[in-house]
Design a protein around this motif. Structure first.
Motif, PDB file in Angstrom:
ATOM      1  N   ASN A 176       0.805  -1.225   0.000  1.00 13.99           N
ATOM      2  CA  ASN A 176       0.000   0.000   0.000  1.00 13.99           C
ATOM      3  C   ASN A 176       0.837   1.274   0.000  1.00 13.99           C
ATOM      4  N   ASP A 177       2.149   1.120   0.163  1.00 12.59           N
ATOM      5  CA  ASP A 177       3.011   2.299   0.148  1.00 12.59           C
ATOM      6  C   ASP A 177       3.417   2.579  -1.297  1.00 12.59           C
ATOM      7  N   PRO A 178       2.945   3.690  -1.888  1.00 13.35           N
ATOM      8  CA  PRO A 178       3.267   3.948  -3.298  1.00 13.35           C
ATOM      9  C   PRO A 178       4.774   4.057  -3.549  1.00 13.35           C
ATOM     10  N   ILE A 179       5.531   4.437  -2.522  1.00 12.78           N
ATOM     11  CA  ILE A 179       6.986   4.569  -2.691  1.00 12.78           C
ATOM     12  C   ILE A 179       7.601   3.208  -3.015  1.00 12.78           C
ATOM     13  N   PHE A 180       6.986   2.148  -2.438  1.00 16.32           N
ATOM     14  CA  PHE A 180       7.553   0.821  -2.683  1.00 16.32           C
ATOM     15  C   PHE A 180       7.452   0.425  -4.155  1.00 16.32           C
ATOM     16  N   ALA A 181       6.252   0.621  -4.744  1.00 14.54           N
ATOM     17  CA  ALA A 181       6.070   0.263  -6.154  1.00 14.54           C
ATOM     18  C   ALA A 181       7.071   1.031  -7.017  1.00 14.54           C
ATOM     19  N   ARG A 182       7.199   2.325  -6.693  1.00 16.90           N
ATOM     20  CA  ARG A 182       8.113   3.166  -7.470  1.00 16.90           C
ATOM     21  C   ARG A 182       9.562   2.656  -7.318  1.00 16.90           C
ATOM     22  N   ALA A 183       9.933   2.294  -6.063  1.00 18.17           N
ATOM     23  CA  ALA A 183      11.298   1.821  -5.821  1.00 18.17           C
ATOM     24  C   ALA A 183      11.559   0.516  -6.568  1.00 18.17           C
ATOM     25  N   ALA A 184      10.552  -0.358  -6.606  1.00 19.45           N
ATOM     26  CA  ALA A 184      10.729  -1.639  -7.307  1.00 19.45           C
ATOM     27  C   ALA A 184      10.945  -1.393  -8.796  1.00 19.45           C
ATOM     28  N   ILE A 185      10.163  -0.472  -9.376  1.00 17.84           N
ATOM     29  CA  ILE A 185      10.330  -0.161 -10.803  1.00 17.84           C
ATOM     30  C   ILE A 185      11.708   0.471 -11.053  1.00 17.84           C
ATOM     31  N   ASN A 186      12.074   1.424 -10.176  1.00 18.67           N
ATOM     32  CA  ASN A 186      13.394   2.051 -10.333  1.00 18.67           C
ATOM     33  C   ASN A 186      14.508   1.022 -10.274  1.00 18.67           C
ATOM     34  N   THR A 187      14.371   0.051  -9.348  1.00 17.57           N
ATOM     35  CA  THR A 187      15.395  -0.984  -9.218  1.00 17.57           C
ATOM     36  C   THR A 187      15.505  -1.767 -10.530  1.00 17.57           C
ATOM     37  N   LEU A 188      14.342  -2.094 -11.112  1.00 18.86           N
ATOM     38  CA  LEU A 188      14.355  -2.833 -12.386  1.00 18.86           C
ATOM     39  C   LEU A 188      15.021  -2.021 -13.495  1.00 18.86           C
ATOM     40  N   ILE A 189      14.697  -0.721 -13.548  1.00 23.20           N
ATOM     41  CA  ILE A 189      15.319   0.147 -14.559  1.00 23.20           C
ATOM     42  C   ILE A 189      16.835   0.159 -14.363  1.00 23.20           C
ATOM     43  N   PHE A 190      17.219   0.313 -13.095  1.00 19.73           N
ATOM     44  CA  PHE A 190      18.640   0.318 -12.758  1.00 19.73           C
ATOM     45  C   PHE A 190      19.313  -0.958 -13.268  1.00 19.73           C
ATOM     46  N   LEU A 191      18.669  -2.092 -12.984  1.00 21.61           N
ATOM     47  CA  LEU A 191      19.286  -3.377 -13.328  1.00 21.61           C
ATOM     48  C   LEU A 191      19.285  -3.606 -14.839  1.00 21.61           C
ATOM     49  N   VAL A 192      18.129  -3.421 -15.456  1.00 25.77           N
ATOM     50  CA  VAL A 192      18.025  -3.790 -16.870  1.00 25.77           C
ATOM     51  C   VAL A 192      18.778  -2.802 -17.763  1.00 25.77           C
ATOM     52  N   ILE A 193      18.515  -1.520 -17.556  1.00 23.80           N
ATOM     53  CA  ILE A 193      19.159  -0.529 -18.430  1.00 23.80           C
ATOM     54  C   ILE A 193      20.585  -0.234 -17.964  1.00 23.80           C
ATOM     55  N   GLY A 194      20.693   0.134 -16.673  1.00 20.23           N
ATOM     56  CA  GLY A 194      21.992   0.554 -16.158  1.00 20.23           C
ATOM     57  C   GLY A 194      23.074  -0.495 -16.361  1.00 20.23           C
ATOM     58  N   ILE A 195      22.790  -1.728 -15.979  1.00 18.24           N
ATOM     59  CA  ILE A 195      23.832  -2.756 -16.032  1.00 18.24           C
ATOM     60  C   ILE A 195      24.192  -3.113 -17.458  1.00 18.24           C
ATOM     61  N   ASN A 196      23.188  -3.187 -18.323  1.00 21.03           N
ATOM     62  CA  ASN A 196      23.528  -3.527 -19.707  1.00 21.03           C
ATOM     63  C   ASN A 196      24.367  -2.448 -20.375  1.00 21.03           C
ATOM     64  N   ILE A 197      24.020  -1.174 -20.118  1.00 21.32           N
ATOM     65  CA  ILE A 197      24.853  -0.090 -20.675  1.00 21.32           C
ATOM     66  C   ILE A 197      26.278  -0.225 -20.128  1.00 21.32           C
TER      67      ILE A 197
END
Lengths: 283, 289
Positions: free
Chosen positions: B63-84
């Motif tokens: 129910n904490d909207p920050i959590f959903a946002r953090a999970a998405i950010n983590t995925l962006i970090f992993l998928v985009i950041g690491i591959n670059i």
């Protein structure tokens, strides 16, 4: 003198086209920090690429602790030093003993311990920080240097054991057999045969642990809080809490704080690159 | 968890009778690490999992909207950041493999971001991106007469900057590892391909990549695990802001911890486990052979 061919000039130009951006990319934050450190206060905020009147005044303020934020600079520097050296020494002790035991004495269960160590190595550091903070509280170690030292040993030891085990396995078994034939006890074997032969790897691992502890921010920030107990990175982080942070002093302190690890790295580079990359990823 | 015991490790009752003196020493020398492991890994992890046992924590987290946002950010970090990061590292490992004195010098400088501590350099970047006083916007103003963007005020831009900082910091390490892998490839293969008139792409496609594929994948996975534990890049650059929109799971866990919501902190970490454990399992299988 032989003139370079057109093709060679072309290759060189292409390499420079990569090399120059790489150099700029690498240096920008470090250079920016340095420019800030040698800029007088009024120059620091003008976005100049080189100050009109470079000065060492900021360094003198930091070294003489002449600012509210810097009251405890030297004691914090000392805290960082003591903690880093303690982590280096303890990690070396724990990891060398374990690697010797697993690799040379083939202690029962050694393989399981290696796997456990490897497992710890793969726990993301910030994830382990949450329960570890609470555990340090339970042990009554919060705000005590030992909490940070033991936390850093916990993090550094698995990798250290692993690198040392890889190196130990390369030493021929015949050495141990010959020493035992000559009547060496296990402890003598460790002290007189094993440790001297392992010296390059021990230097690499010790340096790694010292740098890890010196550079650590998160655990230090969680586990220590009193101004006279904290390490330099935590003190730097605390600068941010104020609205009117003296950024020129923050960057100067940061620059001073970043120098020792850079110096240590270059002093032991020969050992570190060989010892650590060999252990880091077995291809 | 993924710990494997070989058959010979199973102890049988009269232990002291079976052990030779070196083995007694072996156990004694192993004891310091075992103590550290029990006190600072087993106990905290067990305690943490016990704290995270309440289903209510997960409901609160959900129910904490920050959590959903953090999970998405983590995925962006992993998928985009690491591959670059890994692709640049692969490319630069080829650059640093060239034998030139100036390239050797550059490689010595290139390692600096990895060797120096995060906090002063990330704070330096943070100041560079300051909308009013930072050098970036001052230069933009000087050359275009316009005010530059407020880099850390827009969550998408701020997250991109945090990924940039992460790449800046960890690129040297991975480049060095991939360089080690590249230098291990036999030179004869390249010489033979020169004779056959292969171009650089063919050399990469048929010699370099097949020899480095496994190493590259291992490095990418290991980098994923470590990136999950990277607290500094986000916390020191954006502090999770603006409006808690750039948190990743590691900074979110620490945020809950600072707010004294320990069970939420642990729950947010446990949520990452379905993701972390397969990675760990794969890495252990690969490395503990």
């Amino acid at each position: 003198m032989k003139l370079p061919t057109l093709r060679e000039v072309g290759t060189e130009a292409k390499l420079l086209l990569i090399g120059i951006p790489v150099f700029i990319w690498t240096m920008i934050p470090i250079y920016h920090m340095f420019v800030f450190a040698i800029s007088p206060k009024e120059d620091a905020f003008t976005g100049k690429l080189w100050p009109t009147h470079p000065t060492l005044h900021n360094f003198s303020i930091v070294f003489n602790q002449q600012h509210y934020f810097l009251r405890d600079f030297w004691i914090q520097f000392w805290n960082s030093t003591v903690i880093a050296l303690a982590v280096g020494a303890l990690t070396l002790f724990v990891a060398t003993a374990a690697a010797f035991s697993i690799s040379r004495l083939r202690v029962p269960g050694g393989r399981a311990v290696m796997n456990m160590a490897l497992f710890t190595y793969f726990i993301p550091a910030a994830f382990l920080a949450v329960p570890m903070y609470r555990t340090m509280g339970t042990y009554g170690l919060l705000n005590n240097h030992w909490s940070l030292i033991l936390a850093m040993v916990t993090i550094a030891a698995p990798y250290a054991i692993w690198v040392l085990k890889q190196a130990s396995d390369k030493l021929p078994v015949e050495l141990d057999e010959a020493a035992t034939m000559d009547g060496a006890t296990t402890l003598q074997l460790f002290r007189l045969v094993y440790v001297p032969l392992m010296m390059p790897s021990l230097v690499a691992v010790g340096t790694y642990a010292i740098l890890l502890a010196w550079n650590e921010y998160l655990y230090a920030f969680l586990l220590l809080s009193k101004d006279t107990d904290i390490t330099l990175p935590v003190a730097l982080g605390n600068f941010l809490a104020a609205d009117d942070s003296p950024w020129e002093l923050l960057m100067t302190t940061g620059f001073i704080y970043a120098l020792p690890p850079a110096a240590v790295y270059y002093a032991f580079k020969r050992y570190m690159v060989g010892g650590l990359t060999a252990g880091a990823v077995k291809s | 968890m993924a710990i494997t015991l070989s058959a010979s490790d199973t102890p049988s009752p009269p232990l002291s009778a079976r052990l030779s003196p070196p083995q007694v020493w072996g156990i004694a020398l192993l004891a310091p690490y075992l103590l550290v492991f029990l006190a600072f890994v087993v106990y905290p992890v067990g305690y943490g999992l016990w704290l995270a046992r309440q289903p209510s924590s997960y409901v609160a987290l959900y129910n904490d909207p920050i959590f959903a946002r953090a999970a998405i950010n983590t995925l962006i970090f992993l998928v985009i950041g690491i591959n670059i990061k890994m692709l640049i590292a692969l490319f630069l490992s080829g650059f640093f493999a060239q034998q030139r004195p100036w390239i050797r010098w550059l490689s010595v400088i290139f390692i600096l971001p990895w060797a120096v501590p995060s906090i002063p350099t990330i704070l330096s970047v943070r100041f560079m991106l300051n909308p009013e006083w930072g050098v970036v916007n001052q230069l933009i103003f000087k050359f275009t007469g316009d005010d530059g963007p407020n880099w850390l005020n827009d969550p998408a831009v701020a997250l991109a900057m945090a990924i940039g900082v992460h790449i800046w910091k960890s690129l040297p390490f991975w480049t060095l590892i991939l360089l080690t892998g590249r230098l291990a490839i036999s030179h004869d293969l390249y010489e033979a391909s020169d004779v056959d008139g292969a171009n650089w792409w063919q050399k990469f496609r048929y010699i370099t990549w097949p020899s480095m594929q496994t190493l590259y994948i291992t490095c990418t996975l290991l980098s994923m695990i470590w990136t999950l534990g990277d607290f500094n890049s986000v916390y020191l650059l954006t502090g999770g802001g603006p409006a808690d929109l750039t948190h990743v799971l590691s900074t979110l866990g620490i945020r809950y911890l600072r707010l004294d919501q320990l069970s939420l902190a642990m729950a947010s970490i446990v949520c990452a486990m379905p993701f972390v454990l397969p990675l760990v399992y794969f890495m252990m299988k690969r490395l503990s052979r």
